[in-house]
Enzyme design. Structure first.
Site, PDB file in Angstrom:
ATOM      1  CE  LYS A  42      -0.291  -0.272   5.058  1.00 28.66           C
ATOM      2  NZ  LYS A  42      -1.158  -0.619   6.201  1.00 28.66           N
ATOM      3  NE  ARG A 136      -6.414  -0.100  11.041  1.00 27.27           N
ATOM      4  CZ  ARG A 136      -5.205  -0.063  10.506  1.00 27.27           C
ATOM      5  NH1 ARG A 136      -4.430   1.005  10.657  1.00 27.27           N
ATOM      6  NH2 ARG A 136      -4.752  -1.077   9.816  1.00 27.27           N
ATOM      7  CG  HIS A 165      -4.001  -4.552  11.748  1.00 29.98           C
ATOM      8  ND1 HIS A 165      -2.869  -5.128  11.188  1.00 29.98           N
ATOM      9  CD2 HIS A 165      -3.713  -3.231  11.882  1.00 29.98           C
ATOM     10  CE1 HIS A 165      -1.955  -4.178  10.980  1.00 29.98           C
ATOM     11  NE2 HIS A 165      -2.437  -3.028  11.392  1.00 29.98           N
ATOM     12  NE  ARG A 218      -2.807  -8.043   7.483  1.00 35.70           N
ATOM     13  CZ  ARG A 218      -3.381  -8.432   8.615  1.00 35.70           C
ATOM     14  NH1 ARG A 218      -3.964  -9.605   8.721  1.00 35.70           N
ATOM     15  NH2 ARG A 218      -3.391  -7.645   9.675  1.00 35.70           N
ATOM     16  CE1 TYR A 260      12.333  32.103   3.615  1.00 34.51           C
ATOM     17  CE2 TYR A 260      12.469  29.714   3.501  1.00 34.51           C
ATOM     18  CZ  TYR A 260      12.254  30.942   2.892  1.00 34.51           C
ATOM     19  OH  TYR A 260      11.956  30.980   1.554  1.00 34.51           O
ATOM     20  CB  CYS A 307      14.113  25.947   2.598  1.00 35.04           C
ATOM     21  SG  CYS A 307      15.181  27.053   3.529  1.00 35.04           S
ATOM     22  CG  MET A 308       8.882  23.711  -0.750  1.00 35.58           C
ATOM     23  SD  MET A 308       7.762  24.683  -1.752  1.00 35.58           S
ATOM     24  CE  MET A 308       6.823  25.555  -0.518  1.00 35.58           C
ATOM     25  CG  ASP A 309      12.217  24.347  -3.237  1.00 39.00           C
ATOM     26  OD1 ASP A 309      11.360  23.502  -3.546  1.00 39.00           O
ATOM     27  OD2 ASP A 309      11.960  25.563  -3.116  1.00 39.00           O
TER      28      ASP A 309
HETATM   29  C1  LIG Z   1      -0.395  -1.647   6.852  1.00 37.83           C
HETATM   30  C2  LIG Z   1      -0.972  -2.926   7.301  1.00 37.83           C
HETATM   31  C3  LIG Z   1      -0.142  -4.061   7.448  1.00 37.83           C
HETATM   32  C4  LIG Z   1       1.364  -3.997   7.346  1.00 37.83           C
HETATM   33  O1  LIG Z   1       1.898  -3.415   8.510  1.00 37.83           O
HETATM   34  P1  LIG Z   1       3.484  -3.313   8.757  1.00 37.83           P
HETATM   35  O2  LIG Z   1       3.609  -2.808  10.121  1.00 37.83           O
HETATM   36  O3  LIG Z   1       3.993  -2.354   7.729  1.00 37.83           O
HETATM   37  O4  LIG Z   1       4.031  -4.676   8.547  1.00 37.83           O
HETATM   38  C5  LIG Z   1      -0.766  -5.260   7.726  1.00 37.83           C
HETATM   39  N1  LIG Z   1      -2.109  -5.331   7.881  1.00 37.83           N
HETATM   40  C6  LIG Z   1      -2.917  -4.266   7.775  1.00 37.83           C
HETATM   41  C7  LIG Z   1      -4.376  -4.420   7.976  1.00 37.83           C
HETATM   42  C8  LIG Z   1      -2.364  -3.022   7.491  1.00 37.83           C
HETATM   43  O5  LIG Z   1      -3.170  -1.950   7.403  1.00 37.83           O
END
Ligand SMILES: *Cc1c(COP(=O)(O)O)cnc(C)c1O
Length: 368
Positions: A42, A136, A165, A218, A260, A307-309
Site C-alpha cells: 500500500k 479502527r 490486525h 502480512r 528562514y 526549506c521547501m527545496d
Molecule cells: C499496513 C498494514 C499491514 C502492514 O503493517 P506493517 O507494520 O507495515 O508490517 C498489515 N495489515 C494491515 C491491515 C495493514 O493496514
C-alpha cells in the site's frame, strides 16, 4: 568525490531502490515463518514504487495487499495477475470496481457485502476483517460468528480469508497482543474455518510473535528492510537509499544566521553547504537544527530551518566539498550510515511516515 560512475545522474535528489534486497527480505520472511506471504504494498509500496516492487516480488508473494480500491486497480492496470487483497474496502459505491477488476475485498460491514453480492452472478472471494481490539475497522469479535453465518446467505460471496490486525505488536509489552489473539481464537473456534486463509501478523508480529502466524503473514515495513521494533531475529536489508547533491558552498562570519528566521547563528567563521532537498521533497522540516546527513563518508549537521527545496549543513574547515557532490540522507556512504529509523527518531516520527512522505518529485531509480 564519492560520486561513483553508476550514481552519476542529472538529479538534484533521488531515491535508489535495491530490488534484490526486497526479494531477499521477502524470502527471509517466508523461510523464517514457513507461512504464505501476503506482501503489503500500500501507499506506493511504502514510498518505494509499487509497480517495480510488485514485479520484484512476483513468485515470492502469494497475495499482494493494498489499502484502497484505487491502489488495487492501479496494479491490475499494470497487469499484475496475482490475487490483490484490499485491506480497507468499505464504500458500497466502490463495489463495482472491485468486481470489475477482480480484487479481493475486505468485508467489514453488511452493506458492502450485500452490494457486492448483487453486482454479479460470479463467485467473489472475500476476506473478513475481525476487530479484536485495534478498533479502527472490522466486524466486532463478539458479533463475528453471527456475521459470518449471515454472509452465507449471500450466494455470490465466498469467504476465502479471515483476519485481524494487532494494535501493539511493536511494543515491548505484548500483553494486549495476546488479548487480541485470544479473542480471534474464540471466533475461529465458533465458526468452521477449515480451508480458510487465516492471518494476523504485521511486520512486528512476523518478527516477534509466532503465535500470530496462522496460515499467512502480512508484513509491509519489514519487506523494505526496516525493523518496526527492537526485535531483530532475521537479517533484513534496507532497500532504500536517499541521496541529494550539494547545490552551493559558502562561508558565514561570526554571528551570521542561516535560513528562514536565522535560527542557527555561527559561533565563529563557519563553512556551510546547501543540500538540494527540502520539505517539498518530503525531507521533514522537523529536522531543522537536528538532522544529520552524510558527506564524504562523515556526518554533518543540518543547521537552520529546512526549506521547501533546500537545506543547509555545517562543514568542517577541512572539508573539500564541491557543487554536485553526493549527500546521503538515508543509507550508507563509506563506513557511515543513517537509517530511516534514526531519521524518523530525530524528526519525532516513525519510519512509516518518513518513507511514505518522500514526494513523487524525488525520482526513484531501481537497481536490479
Ligand atoms: C499496513 C498494514 C499491514 C502492514 O503493517 P506493517 O507494520 O507495515 O508490517 C498489515 N495489515 C494491515 C491491515 C495493514 O493496514
Amino acid at each position: 568525490m564519492f560520486l561513483q560512475e553508476n550514481d552519476m545522474n542529472d538529479y538534484r535528489t533521488h531515491v535508489e531502490i535495491d530490488l534484490g534486497a526486497i526479494r531477499r527480505n521477502a524470502e527471509a520472511i517466508k523461510t523464517s515463518t514457513g507461512k504464505r506471504l501476503i506482501a503489503v504494498v500500500k501507499a506506493d509500496a511504502y514510498g518505494h514504487g509499487v509497480i517495480p516492487i510488485t514485479k520484484a516480488l512476483q513468485g515470492i508473494a502469494d497475495i499482494f495487499a493494498v489499502a484502497t480500491v484505487e491502489e488495487g486497480v492501479e496494479l491490475r492496470q499494470s497487469r499484475v495477475q496475482e490475487p490483490i487483497l484490499v485491506l480497507f474496502s468499505s464504500l458500497p459505491e466502490q463495489a463495482f470496481q472491485v468486481v470489475e477488476h477482480g480484487l479481493v475485498p475486505t468485508i467489514s460491514n453488511w452493506e458492502f457485502a450485500n452490494r457486492l453480492n448483487a453486482l454479479t452472478s460470479d463467485t467473489i472471494k472475500v476476506h473478513v476483517n475481525i476487530n479484536t481490539g485495534m478498533n479502527r475497522s472490522g466486524v466486532h469479535w463478539t458479533e463475528a460468528a453471527r456475521f459470518l453465518n449471515r454472509l452465507k446467505t449471500l450466494d455470490q460471496l465466498t469467504v476465502e480469508g479471515l483476519f485481524t490486525h494487532l494494535a501493539t505488536a511493536d511494543e515491548t509489552d505484548k500483553s494486549h497482543v495476546f488479548v487480541q489473539l485470544k479473542r480471534f481464537a474464540s471466533v475461529l473456534e465458533e465458526i468452521p474455518n477449515g480451508g480458510k486463509l487465516v492471518h494476523a501478523a504485521n511486520s512486528a508480529a512476523t518478527l516477534a510473535i509466532p503465535e500470530a502466524y496462522f496460515d499467512a503473514v502480512r508484513p509491509g515495513l519489514s519487506l523494505y528492510g526496516v525493523y518496526p521494533a527492537t526485535e531483530r531475529p532475521i537479517v533484513l536489508e534496507p532497500a532504500l537509499t536517499w541521496k541529494a547533491r550539494i547545490g552551493w558552498v559558502g562561508s558565514l562570519s561570526e554571528g551570521e544566521g542561516v535560513s528562514y528566521g536565522l535560527t542557527y547563528k555561527a559561533p565563529h567563521q563557519t563553512r556551510v553547504a546547501m543540500v538540494q532537498v527540502g520539505y517539498g521533497d518530503g525531507y521533514p522540516r522537523a529536522l531543522s537544527n537536528v538532522g544529520e546527513v552524510l558527506i564524504g563518508g562523515a556526518r554533518r549537521p543540518v543547521i537552520g530551518k529546512v526549506c521547501m527545496d533546500v537545506s543547509v549543513v555545517r562543514l568542517k574547515p577541512t572539508d573539500n566539498v564541491l557543487i554536485g557532490d553526493e549527500v546521503v540522507l538515508i543509507g550508507k556512504q563509506g563506513d557511515a550510515e543513517i537509517t530511516v529509523v534514526e531519521l524518523a527518531h530525530r524528526a519525532g516520527t516513525i519510519s512509516y511516515e518518513i518513507l511514505t512522505q518522500i514526494r513523487t518529485r524525488v525520482p526513484r531509480v531501481f537497481k536490479h
